[in-house]
Design a protein around this motif. Structure first.
Motif, PDB file in Angstrom:
ATOM      1  N   LEU A 237       0.802  -1.218   0.000  1.00 29.92           N
ATOM      2  CA  LEU A 237       0.000   0.000   0.000  1.00 29.92           C
ATOM      3  C   LEU A 237       0.841   1.277   0.000  1.00 29.92           C
ATOM      4  O   LEU A 237       0.564   2.194  -0.786  1.00 29.92           O
ATOM      5  CB  LEU A 237      -0.967  -0.012   1.191  1.00 29.92           C
ATOM      6  CG  LEU A 237      -2.061   1.054   1.178  1.00 29.92           C
ATOM      7  CD1 LEU A 237      -2.907   0.940  -0.087  1.00 29.92           C
ATOM      8  CD2 LEU A 237      -2.945   0.938   2.416  1.00 29.92           C
ATOM      9  N   CYS A 240       2.068   1.766  -3.471  1.00 30.87           N
ATOM     10  CA  CYS A 240       0.973   2.120  -4.381  1.00 30.87           C
ATOM     11  C   CYS A 240       0.529   3.559  -4.174  1.00 30.87           C
ATOM     12  O   CYS A 240       0.326   4.319  -5.131  1.00 30.87           O
ATOM     13  CB  CYS A 240      -0.208   1.180  -4.179  1.00 30.87           C
ATOM     14  SG  CYS A 240       0.095  -0.511  -4.718  1.00 30.87           S
ATOM     15  N   LEU A 241       0.364   3.931  -2.907  1.00 29.62           N
ATOM     16  CA  LEU A 241      -0.069   5.299  -2.600  1.00 29.62           C
ATOM     17  C   LEU A 241       0.999   6.312  -2.993  1.00 29.62           C
ATOM     18  O   LEU A 241       0.689   7.410  -3.466  1.00 29.62           O
ATOM     19  CB  LEU A 241      -0.413   5.423  -1.119  1.00 29.62           C
ATOM     20  CG  LEU A 241      -1.598   4.579  -0.631  1.00 29.62           C
ATOM     21  CD1 LEU A 241      -1.885   4.862   0.831  1.00 29.62           C
ATOM     22  CD2 LEU A 241      -2.846   4.831  -1.477  1.00 29.62           C
ATOM     23  N   CYS A 244       0.741   6.688  -6.610  1.00 30.56           N
ATOM     24  CA  CYS A 244      -0.450   7.476  -6.913  1.00 30.56           C
ATOM     25  C   CYS A 244      -0.212   8.955  -6.635  1.00 30.56           C
ATOM     26  O   CYS A 244      -0.624   9.820  -7.405  1.00 30.56           O
ATOM     27  CB  CYS A 244      -1.635   6.967  -6.091  1.00 30.56           C
ATOM     28  SG  CYS A 244      -3.214   7.695  -6.564  1.00 30.56           S
ATOM     29  N   ASP A 245       0.457   9.256  -5.517  1.00 34.59           N
ATOM     30  CA  ASP A 245       0.783  10.651  -5.190  1.00 34.59           C
ATOM     31  C   ASP A 245       1.617  11.291  -6.294  1.00 34.59           C
ATOM     32  O   ASP A 245       1.355  12.424  -6.725  1.00 34.59           O
ATOM     33  CB  ASP A 245       1.568  10.712  -3.871  1.00 34.59           C
ATOM     34  CG  ASP A 245       0.653  10.627  -2.668  1.00 34.59           C
ATOM     35  OD1 ASP A 245      -0.569  10.777  -2.847  1.00 34.59           O
ATOM     36  OD2 ASP A 245       1.161  10.414  -1.560  1.00 34.59           O
ATOM     37  N   ILE A 283      -6.102   4.945   5.640  1.00 31.10           N
ATOM     38  CA  ILE A 283      -5.563   5.844   4.610  1.00 31.10           C
ATOM     39  C   ILE A 283      -6.075   7.275   4.776  1.00 31.10           C
ATOM     40  O   ILE A 283      -6.148   8.040   3.809  1.00 31.10           O
ATOM     41  CB  ILE A 283      -5.882   5.321   3.191  1.00 31.10           C
ATOM     42  CG1 ILE A 283      -7.381   5.076   3.002  1.00 31.10           C
ATOM     43  CG2 ILE A 283      -5.093   4.070   2.897  1.00 31.10           C
ATOM     44  CD1 ILE A 283      -7.726   4.695   1.574  1.00 31.10           C
ATOM     45  N   TYR A 286      -3.578   9.676   3.556  1.00 30.00           N
ATOM     46  CA  TYR A 286      -3.542   9.740   2.088  1.00 30.00           C
ATOM     47  C   TYR A 286      -4.615  10.690   1.563  1.00 30.00           C
ATOM     48  O   TYR A 286      -4.361  11.501   0.679  1.00 30.00           O
ATOM     49  CB  TYR A 286      -3.741   8.342   1.521  1.00 30.00           C
ATOM     50  CG  TYR A 286      -3.918   8.314   0.019  1.00 30.00           C
ATOM     51  CD1 TYR A 286      -2.864   8.636  -0.822  1.00 30.00           C
ATOM     52  CD2 TYR A 286      -5.143   7.958  -0.551  1.00 30.00           C
ATOM     53  CE1 TYR A 286      -3.019   8.611  -2.201  1.00 30.00           C
ATOM     54  CE2 TYR A 286      -5.303   7.929  -1.922  1.00 30.00           C
ATOM     55  CZ  TYR A 286      -4.245   8.266  -2.743  1.00 30.00           C
ATOM     56  OH  TYR A 286      -4.403   8.244  -4.109  1.00 30.00           O
ATOM     57  N   TRP A 287      -5.850  10.592   2.112  1.00 31.17           N
ATOM     58  CA  TRP A 287      -6.910  11.514   1.672  1.00 31.17           C
ATOM     59  C   TRP A 287      -6.500  12.960   1.929  1.00 31.17           C
ATOM     60  O   TRP A 287      -6.701  13.833   1.070  1.00 31.17           O
ATOM     61  CB  TRP A 287      -8.213  11.215   2.424  1.00 31.17           C
ATOM     62  CG  TRP A 287      -8.801   9.862   2.224  1.00 31.17           C
ATOM     63  CD1 TRP A 287      -9.226   9.008   3.198  1.00 31.17           C
ATOM     64  CD2 TRP A 287      -9.061   9.176   0.981  1.00 31.17           C
ATOM     65  NE1 TRP A 287      -9.724   7.844   2.657  1.00 31.17           N
ATOM     66  CE2 TRP A 287      -9.632   7.919   1.299  1.00 31.17           C
ATOM     67  CE3 TRP A 287      -8.860   9.502  -0.354  1.00 31.17           C
ATOM     68  CZ2 TRP A 287     -10.012   7.004   0.324  1.00 31.17           C
ATOM     69  CZ3 TRP A 287      -9.225   8.586  -1.335  1.00 31.17           C
ATOM     70  CH2 TRP A 287      -9.791   7.365  -0.994  1.00 31.17           C
ATOM     71  N   THR A 289      -3.514  14.172   2.132  1.00 33.00           N
ATOM     72  CA  THR A 289      -2.441  14.537   1.194  1.00 33.00           C
ATOM     73  C   THR A 289      -3.018  14.944  -0.161  1.00 33.00           C
ATOM     74  O   THR A 289      -2.585  15.932  -0.769  1.00 33.00           O
ATOM     75  CB  THR A 289      -1.466  13.357   1.002  1.00 33.00           C
ATOM     76  OG1 THR A 289      -0.884  13.028   2.260  1.00 33.00           O
ATOM     77  CG2 THR A 289      -0.368  13.714   0.014  1.00 33.00           C
TER      78      THR A 289
END
Length: 541
Positions: A237, A240-241, A244-245, A283, A286-287, A289
């Motif tokens: 994860l 992956c994140l 994605c970022d 996450i 992540y949201w 960010t």
């Protein structure tokens, strides 16, 4: 242990039912010997060595079988769900390893986790890459701003917004279209996009799940699978994140489609709310960010559009007519889109920027109106633009919005002013006399009208003779001037109502001394008769 068990464990492939049956038998005997071992019986000592050798052989065969299955996941283009599902038939293998050779069980599980984490990451990279291939072919660029002139439009009479730029259609930049459905529950929690399917048929279908093999690691009710799954995702994860970022940052930094950015913001806000409701905080960072990345970009693009309206010079827009301008239509579509999206999670900064944008558009409309030579043309332009913007906003946003209220007030004020301009050619003399006489009456100076018999007589008889033709001309003028027939009908009805009110006031003035003694009073049209006759002249669109 009977002889067949020896040969089955040693020689039979692990995939056959006989091997599984004898493995269960071996497991039972090993456990039974362990239970009796403390008694140090001769029987236990006799079979212990044999059982250890059979166990070692079984462990070796099981280890090789499981690892081969795991390694098969790594082959390119493999549908790893098939070998994963096949493992379910042999879940007792892992239970056997866990009970009798924990080091091998750990090796198998670690190999599985390492393999699956790499597969997930590989799939995520591929998915992200393919997903970009199904985005809109036409994307907004830095020059696609609200106030940018469409120099490619032909300088000929007609509504500017019906013409198409020769380079690229900018509609998707300022309109929501069907993009708003992405934040609806049906799509927000619906199946994910499978890129290669979307490219071929634009159909959204369900992507496969790898959770079916989790049961393989489920032992006597203990959810070891979730320990494994957590470890897999804890490895994968963050990568992956992070990917994605990086991808998102590259996309956002070069994006000029503020509606697209705003939709992304609200997708994140909705997912964040869903995760909070389901108590899944993994996450949250992540949201946050993503939001820290998206909000500044959205505000920047909105500020660029505000500046573009500020810098627009009406004299450089080419041919102008009194119909709605393409820039005001862009604003109306854009503003209604943002207001409608913003309803669920209102954001003060967004509302402030929309207010600034509205102010600049109002100023722009006034600047363009000033380019027309007559006040009547100026009013027609203003009314057409206010009415168009109001119509779009009311159709696609909430009616109580500040934008709707603001343009409604502007429309009402300019409509009333235009009605006065509209009545002036046919009824200006009577209207001016009414206002003059009312002012004199208020000051007690009606005697100053003594001697105006000729003027008053001409007004009374002139109205009776020409009002019908003047109303007809008025109606035709409105029909030619306004793009919205409904708005035109409202203006004509407002003008006729105002006309009746003026004539009613004319009656009242004529009833005051010294005018009430004039013989021409008998020629005044009865006000109720006039109302009936005027109703016959209302337009039917």
């Amino acid at each position: 242990l009977p002889a067949p068990s020896f040969s089955t464990i040693l020689e039979t492939p692990v995939t056959e039912q006989a091997f599984l049956e004898q493995l269960h038998e071996l497991n039972n005997k090993i456990n039974a010997v362990k239970e009796q071992a403390f008694r140090e019986t001769t029987a236990c000592a006799d079979v212990a060595d044999v059982l250890d050798k059979l166990k070692a052989k079984a462990v070796a065969k099981i280890r090789e079988f499981i690892l081969q299955k795991v390694y098969s996941f790594r082959k390119p283009m493999t549908n790893y769900q098939i070998p994963q599902n096949a493992l379910l038939k042999y879940r007792f293998f892992y239970q056997f390893l866990l009970g009798h050779e924990r080091a091998v069980a750990k090796e198998v599980r670690d190999e599985y986790m390492e393999t699956m984490s790499k597969i997930y990451l590989s799939y995520f990279k591929s998915y992200t890459s393919r997903l970009m291939k199904v985005q809109y072919e036409e994307v907004a660029e830095k020059d696609d701003l609200m106030g940018v002139e469409d120099t490619s439009l032909t300088p000929a009479p007609g509504p500017r917004f019906f013409s198409k730029p020769s380079l690229r259609n900018r509609n998707t930049v300022f309109t929501l279209g069907n993009r708003g459905s992405v934040i609806g529950a049906a799509e927000l929690e619906g199946p994910i996009i499978v890129p290669h399917s979307a490219q071929k048929s634009d159909v959204r279908v369900t992507a496969g799940s790898s959770s079916s093999s989790a049961d393989f690691f489920l032992v006597t009710g203990t959810p070891i699978c979730w320990i494994s799954y957590h470890k897999i995702m804890s490895r994968t994860l963050p990568k992956c994140l992070g990917l994605c970022d990086k991808h998102m940052n590259a996309y956002v930094s070069d994006c000029y489609d503020s509606i697209a950015i705003f939709l992304c913001i609200h997708i994140v806000l909705r997912f964040k709310a869903i995760m909070a409701k389901r108590n899944v905080p993994a996450i949250d960072k992540y949201w946050d960010t993503l939001l820290e990345m998206l909000w500044p970009r959205f505000e920047h693009i909105l500020e660029l559009n505000i500046q573009s309206i500020q810098n627009t010079d009406p004299q450089k827009l080419g041919f102008l007519d009194t119909r709605p301008h393409y820039i005001t239509r862009r604003y109306a579509e854009f503003s209604s889109a943002i207001v409608s999206i913003n309803q669920t999670f209102p954001h003060d900064r967004t509302l402030t920027l929309l207010g600034q944008l509205q102010t600049e558009v109002e100023n722009f409309v006034l600047r363009v109106a000033a380019e027309f030579s007559s006040r009547k043309e100026q009013l027609i332009f203003l009314i057409n633009n206010y009415d168009m913007m109001l119509g779009v906003l009311m159709e696609r946003a909430v009616e109580e919005s500040k934008e709707v209220e603001g343009f409604q007030q502007l429309l009402n004020a300019r409509t009333q002013e235009f009605i006065e301009e509209l009545l002036a050619p046919g009824f200006g003399g009577m209207i001016a006399f009414v206002k003059e006489a009312e002012a004199l009456a208020e000051r007690g100076q009606m005697e100053r009208l003594r001697g105006d018999e000729a003027r008053v007589t001409q007004l009374v008889r002139g109205f009776a003779a020409t009002w019908k033709s003047a109303v007809e001309a008025l109606s035709q003028d409105v029909m030619r001037s306004f793009t919205n027939f409904k708005n035109g009908t409202t203006i004509i009805q407002g003008a006729l109502t105002q006309l009746i009110q003026y004539y009613h006031r004319f009656h009242k003035v004529m009833a005051l001394a010294p005018l009430k003694a004039l013989p021409v009073r008998s020629e005044l049209i009865n006000i109720h008769h006039l109302m009936v006759e005027v109703k016959k002249h209302k337009p039917n669109f």
